[in-house]
Each structure stands twice: as structure tokens, then as C-alpha cells.
Write a protein that holds these residues in place. Structure first.
Motif, PDB file in Angstrom:
ATOM      1  N   GLU A  15       0.835  -1.213   0.000  1.00 51.99           N
ATOM      2  CA  GLU A  15       0.000   0.000   0.000  1.00 51.99           C
ATOM      3  C   GLU A  15       0.864   1.256   0.000  1.00 51.99           C
ATOM      4  O   GLU A  15       0.549   2.229  -0.680  1.00 51.99           O
ATOM      5  CB  GLU A  15      -0.938   0.012   1.202  1.00 51.99           C
ATOM      6  N   LYS A  16       1.955   1.231   0.757  1.00 56.54           N
ATOM      7  CA  LYS A  16       2.865   2.378   0.785  1.00 56.54           C
ATOM      8  C   LYS A  16       3.426   2.628  -0.606  1.00 56.54           C
ATOM      9  O   LYS A  16       3.418   3.765  -1.093  1.00 56.54           O
ATOM     10  CB  LYS A  16       4.006   2.129   1.774  1.00 56.54           C
ATOM     11  N   LYS A  17       3.879   1.584  -1.252  1.00 57.19           N
ATOM     12  CA  LYS A  17       4.453   1.706  -2.596  1.00 57.19           C
ATOM     13  C   LYS A  17       3.427   2.293  -3.565  1.00 57.19           C
ATOM     14  O   LYS A  17       3.734   3.213  -4.326  1.00 57.19           O
ATOM     15  CB  LYS A  17       4.912   0.329  -3.067  1.00 57.19           C
ATOM     16  N   GLN A  18       2.197   1.784  -3.520  1.00 57.77           N
ATOM     17  CA  GLN A  18       1.152   2.259  -4.418  1.00 57.77           C
ATOM     18  C   GLN A  18       0.773   3.712  -4.111  1.00 57.77           C
ATOM     19  O   GLN A  18       0.611   4.523  -5.033  1.00 57.77           O
ATOM     20  CB  GLN A  18      -0.083   1.360  -4.321  1.00 57.77           C
ATOM     21  N   ALA A  19       0.637   4.034  -2.832  1.00 53.64           N
ATOM     22  CA  ALA A  19       0.273   5.400  -2.455  1.00 53.64           C
ATOM     23  C   ALA A  19       1.370   6.386  -2.838  1.00 53.64           C
ATOM     24  O   ALA A  19       1.083   7.463  -3.380  1.00 53.64           O
ATOM     25  CB  ALA A  19      -0.003   5.480  -0.954  1.00 53.64           C
ATOM     26  N   PHE A  20       2.616   6.027  -2.603  1.00 57.04           N
ATOM     27  CA  PHE A  20       3.720   6.913  -2.955  1.00 57.04           C
ATOM     28  C   PHE A  20       3.761   7.151  -4.463  1.00 57.04           C
ATOM     29  O   PHE A  20       4.086   8.250  -4.908  1.00 57.04           O
ATOM     30  CB  PHE A  20       5.053   6.348  -2.456  1.00 57.04           C
ATOM     31  N   ALA A  21       3.411   6.141  -5.245  1.00 59.34           N
ATOM     32  CA  ALA A  21       3.356   6.305  -6.707  1.00 59.34           C
ATOM     33  C   ALA A  21       2.273   7.317  -7.090  1.00 59.34           C
ATOM     34  O   ALA A  21       2.480   8.154  -7.972  1.00 59.34           O
ATOM     35  CB  ALA A  21       3.115   4.961  -7.383  1.00 59.34           C
ATOM     36  N   VAL A  22       1.131   7.239  -6.423  1.00 62.64           N
ATOM     37  CA  VAL A  22       0.046   8.203  -6.685  1.00 62.64           C
ATOM     38  C   VAL A  22       0.500   9.605  -6.303  1.00 62.64           C
ATOM     39  O   VAL A  22       0.290  10.569  -7.053  1.00 62.64           O
ATOM     40  CB  VAL A  22      -1.246   7.815  -5.931  1.00 62.64           C
ATOM     41  N   PHE A  23       1.123   9.747  -5.125  1.00 59.80           N
ATOM     42  CA  PHE A  23       1.606  11.061  -4.707  1.00 59.80           C
ATOM     43  C   PHE A  23       2.560  11.634  -5.755  1.00 59.80           C
ATOM     44  O   PHE A  23       2.476  12.813  -6.096  1.00 59.80           O
ATOM     45  CB  PHE A  23       2.326  10.992  -3.350  1.00 59.80           C
ATOM     46  N   LYS A  24       3.443  10.789  -6.259  1.00 63.91           N
ATOM     47  CA  LYS A  24       4.406  11.244  -7.260  1.00 63.91           C
ATOM     48  C   LYS A  24       3.690  11.724  -8.521  1.00 63.91           C
ATOM     49  O   LYS A  24       4.043  12.767  -9.078  1.00 63.91           O
ATOM     50  CB  LYS A  24       5.390  10.120  -7.599  1.00 63.91           C
ATOM     51  N   GLN A  25       2.673  10.970  -8.973  1.00 63.29           N
ATOM     52  CA  GLN A  25       1.899  11.375 -10.144  1.00 63.29           C
ATOM     53  C   GLN A  25       1.215  12.725  -9.928  1.00 63.29           C
ATOM     54  O   GLN A  25       1.042  13.503 -10.860  1.00 63.29           O
ATOM     55  CB  GLN A  25       0.829  10.333 -10.482  1.00 63.29           C
ATOM     56  N   LEU A  26       0.822  12.979  -8.678  1.00 60.65           N
ATOM     57  CA  LEU A  26       0.146  14.231  -8.345  1.00 60.65           C
ATOM     58  C   LEU A  26       1.123  15.370  -8.061  1.00 60.65           C
ATOM     59  O   LEU A  26       0.708  16.502  -7.805  1.00 60.65           O
ATOM     60  CB  LEU A  26      -0.753  14.022  -7.121  1.00 60.65           C
ATOM     61  N   GLY A  27       2.410  15.054  -8.092  1.00 61.44           N
ATOM     62  CA  GLY A  27       3.420  16.078  -7.836  1.00 61.44           C
ATOM     63  C   GLY A  27       3.565  16.415  -6.362  1.00 61.44           C
ATOM     64  O   GLY A  27       3.973  17.525  -6.018  1.00 61.44           O
ATOM     65  N   LEU A  28       3.237  15.458  -5.502  1.00 59.78           N
ATOM     66  CA  LEU A  28       3.323  15.657  -4.061  1.00 59.78           C
ATOM     67  C   LEU A  28       4.364  14.738  -3.448  1.00 59.78           C
ATOM     68  O   LEU A  28       4.561  13.623  -3.921  1.00 59.78           O
ATOM     69  CB  LEU A  28       1.986  15.318  -3.393  1.00 59.78           C
ATOM     70  N   THR A  29       4.968  15.197  -2.384  1.00 60.23           N
ATOM     71  CA  THR A  29       5.787  14.297  -1.583  1.00 60.23           C
ATOM     72  C   THR A  29       4.843  13.598  -0.604  1.00 60.23           C
ATOM     73  O   THR A  29       3.753  14.114  -0.309  1.00 60.23           O
ATOM     74  CB  THR A  29       6.862  15.052  -0.786  1.00 60.23           C
ATOM     75  N   PRO A  30       5.233  12.445  -0.079  1.00 58.82           N
ATOM     76  CA  PRO A  30       4.399  11.803   0.937  1.00 58.82           C
ATOM     77  C   PRO A  30       4.132  12.730   2.129  1.00 58.82           C
ATOM     78  O   PRO A  30       3.016  12.776   2.642  1.00 58.82           O
ATOM     79  CB  PRO A  30       5.205  10.575   1.345  1.00 58.82           C
ATOM     80  N   ALA A  31       5.123  13.485   2.553  1.00 57.82           N
ATOM     81  CA  ALA A  31       4.946  14.403   3.681  1.00 57.82           C
ATOM     82  C   ALA A  31       3.899  15.466   3.358  1.00 57.82           C
ATOM     83  O   ALA A  31       3.058  15.797   4.207  1.00 57.82           O
ATOM     84  CB  ALA A  31       6.272  15.057   4.052  1.00 57.82           C
ATOM     85  N   GLN A  32       3.918  16.001   2.147  1.00 56.68           N
ATOM     86  CA  GLN A  32       2.917  16.996   1.756  1.00 56.68           C
ATOM     87  C   GLN A  32       1.516  16.387   1.774  1.00 56.68           C
ATOM     88  O   GLN A  32       0.562  17.022   2.236  1.00 56.68           O
ATOM     89  CB  GLN A  32       3.218  17.547   0.364  1.00 56.68           C
ATOM     90  N   ALA A  33       1.394  15.162   1.280  1.00 58.19           N
ATOM     91  CA  ALA A  33       0.090  14.503   1.242  1.00 58.19           C
ATOM     92  C   ALA A  33      -0.449  14.276   2.655  1.00 58.19           C
ATOM     93  O   ALA A  33      -1.636  14.518   2.921  1.00 58.19           O
ATOM     94  CB  ALA A  33       0.196  13.175   0.487  1.00 58.19           C
ATOM     95  N   ILE A  34       0.399  13.850   3.558  1.00 62.38           N
ATOM     96  CA  ILE A  34      -0.023  13.616   4.938  1.00 62.38           C
ATOM     97  C   ILE A  34      -0.407  14.930   5.605  1.00 62.38           C
ATOM     98  O   ILE A  34      -1.414  15.016   6.309  1.00 62.38           O
ATOM     99  CB  ILE A  34       1.078  12.888   5.748  1.00 62.38           C
ATOM    100  N   ARG A  35       0.379  15.986   5.363  1.00 63.92           N
ATOM    101  CA  ARG A  35       0.033  17.289   5.931  1.00 63.92           C
ATOM    102  C   ARG A  35      -1.304  17.788   5.375  1.00 63.92           C
ATOM    103  O   ARG A  35      -2.105  18.382   6.103  1.00 63.92           O
ATOM    104  CB  ARG A  35       1.150  18.304   5.686  1.00 63.92           C
ATOM    105  N   MET A  36      -1.573  17.528   4.094  1.00 64.59           N
ATOM    106  CA  MET A  36      -2.860  17.902   3.502  1.00 64.59           C
ATOM    107  C   MET A  36      -3.998  17.159   4.202  1.00 64.59           C
ATOM    108  O   MET A  36      -5.047  17.744   4.489  1.00 64.59           O
ATOM    109  CB  MET A  36      -2.878  17.595   2.003  1.00 64.59           C
ATOM    110  N   PHE A  37      -3.792  15.869   4.452  1.00 65.49           N
ATOM    111  CA  PHE A  37      -4.796  15.079   5.151  1.00 65.49           C
ATOM    112  C   PHE A  37      -5.076  15.678   6.527  1.00 65.49           C
ATOM    113  O   PHE A  37      -6.222  15.916   6.902  1.00 65.49           O
ATOM    114  CB  PHE A  37      -4.341  13.621   5.273  1.00 65.49           C
ATOM    115  N   PHE A  38      -4.025  15.946   7.299  1.00 67.02           N
ATOM    116  CA  PHE A  38      -4.189  16.505   8.633  1.00 67.02           C
ATOM    117  C   PHE A  38      -4.877  17.868   8.574  1.00 67.02           C
ATOM    118  O   PHE A  38      -5.741  18.177   9.406  1.00 67.02           O
ATOM    119  CB  PHE A  38      -2.836  16.631   9.342  1.00 67.02           C
ATOM    120  N   ARG A  39      -4.498  18.691   7.590  1.00 65.95           N
ATOM    121  CA  ARG A  39      -5.125  20.017   7.454  1.00 65.95           C
ATOM    122  C   ARG A  39      -6.625  19.873   7.234  1.00 65.95           C
ATOM    123  O   ARG A  39      -7.431  20.578   7.817  1.00 65.95           O
ATOM    124  CB  ARG A  39      -4.466  20.770   6.296  1.00 65.95           C
TER     125      ARG A  39
END
Length: 87
Positions: A15-39
Motif C-alpha cells: 500500500e505504501k508503494k502504491q500510495a507513494f506512486a500516486v503522490f508522485k503522479q500528483l506532484g506531491l511528496t508523501p509528507a505533503q500529502a499527509i500534511r494535507m490530510f491533517f489540514r
């Protein structure tokens, strides 16, 4: 600048591998995606997506007095809910 903290989580490797691939496609780092979720959690005061199978999920506020070492049960319960959805 706001004070920041580090928080570790355990993830399923695939799941981590797949999610990180999606983040990359969206131009996000994993940290940015998690911060967006928390926000979004803070802004909406809720999980920013629907959780199906709510009948088996007890909201965390009802468990505020659970010692931190017992929080693993919360994650196991969430894993069960998410895994039952995939079946």
C-alpha cells in the motif's frame, strides 16, 4: 514558523508503494500529502472521506482515556474495516 513534530506510522509495504506512486503522479511528496490530510481533518473536524461500515467503528473521542500503548487496537480495528471493504 510553527513548531513541527515527527510522528512514525507503520504501513503495509505494498500500500505504501502504491500510495507513494500516486503522490508522485500528483506532484506531491508523501509528507505533503499527509500534511494535507491533517489540514483537512482540522478544517472539517472529521475524516475527509466516507468510512463505510460505520457500525463496527467506534469513534476515537469515546476512547480518549485509553492508554497510548492500547491505541494499537484502534489501528487493528481500522485495518479490519478497510480489509473487509476490499473482499
Amino acid at each position: 514558523m510553527a513548531k513541527t513534530e515527527v510522528y512514525q506510522i507503520r504501513l503495509d509495504s505494498e500500500e505504501k508503494k502504491q500510495a507513494f506512486a500516486v503522490f508522485k503522479q500528483l506532484g506531491l511528496t508523501p509528507a505533503q500529502a499527509i500534511r494535507m490530510f491533517f489540514r483537512q481533518v482540522v478544517l472539517t473536524q472529521s475524516i475527509p472521506f466516507n468510512i463505510e461500515n460505520k457500525a463496527t467503528f467506534t469513534p476515537i473521542p469515546e476512547r480518549e482515556n485509553v492508554p497510548e500503548e492500547n491505541h494499537q487496537d484502534l489501528f487493528l480495528e481500522l485495518d479490519q474495516i478497510l480489509n473487509s471493504k476490499q473482499q
